[in-house]
Every structure is written in structure tokens, then in C-alpha cells.
Design a protein around this motif. Structure first.
Motif: not given
Length: 137
Positions: A53-57, A64-69, A84-91, A111-114
């Protein structure tokens, strides 16, 4: 004495790494037709997990909305959706429990750009199920 040997077995059997039936997310998309697509990504599994699947913001009406497709994932306990800011659940920011919902509202002031990833994470056992790297549109 038997209980000491039984405990590790029970912990292993209840861990998030045990693969179960797929969870199919209901694809009722409630983001308006005027929403602006900002980011997209495709989910990649971690070891022992099946995901697709995919995700769209989207940005719509100052939100802002995060949508799972077309989203499918191995079942697991206490699965959460993180921005998340990284590919691990840290931030990360918790968007909510993984349910049949397809849209998750990003809390005000974020700010989703972060944030570069959307993660599916088992909070109870601290096991990462899937990651999606976000690409700006």
C-alpha cells in the motif's frame, strides 16, 4: 520450575513478530476533491512482516491529513500510525491507532515538511512493522 521455562515461550508467542492474518483497511476516502496532495510514499515491511500500500499527505481547509491507500499489513497488537522524522520511532507524532480508518488528522501546529516517514509501529512490544519514505509532490 516449569513456570520459568514457560514464560519465555509465552513472551515469544505473543510478540509482534508473529505473523497473522492480514488487516485490510477500509478505503473510504474522506479528503475533499479540492485538497492539495503534498507528499506520497510506499510502505516497505520490516523483517517477518507483510505489507503493501501507499500513503499520501494532503492539505485541506487549514488541516493536514495522512491517508492510507490500498493498504494491507500483517496483524499485530497495539499498532499505531506515526509521522516520523526518521525510519525508526525516535522523533515522531502519533496519529492514532491503526484501524479501518483511512484518514488520520495531523495535530495542529505540526509542520509535515519536518517529517520524512510514516511508520506502522507496535507500541506494546516496540516492534516496527512498516515504513514509508515520503516524497514531496
Amino acid at each position: 520450575m516449569k513456570n520459568i521455562f514457560l514464560l519465555p515461550f509465552l513472551v515469544f508467542m505473543l510478540s509482534c513478530e508473529q505473523e497473522g492474518e492480514f488487516t485490510k483497511v477500509n478505503l473510504n476516502n474522506h479528503v475533499s476533491a479540492t485538497a492539495t496532495l503534498l507528499f506520497t510514499g510506499n510502505f516497505e515491511p520490516t523483517s517477518g512482516i507483510s505489507v503493501s500500500g501507499a500513503v499520501k499527505i494532503y492539505f485541506d481547509n487549514n488541516q493536514y491529513y495522512v491517508t492510507l491507500n490500498d493498504f494491507n499489513i500483517s496483524s499485530g497488537p497495539d499498532l499505531k500510525v506515526y509521522l516520523s522524522k526518521s525510519n525508526t520511532p525516535n522523533q515522531f507524532v502519533t496519529l492514532g491507532n491503526l484501524t479501518s480508518a483511512t484518514n488520520y488528522t495531523v495535530p495542529a501546529g505540526i509542520d509535515v515538511a519536518d517529517y520524512s516517514y510514516v511508520l506502522i509501529h507496535c507500541q506494546q512490544y516496540n516492534h516496527l512493522f512498516a515504513t514509508a519514505k515520503l516524497i514531496q509532490n
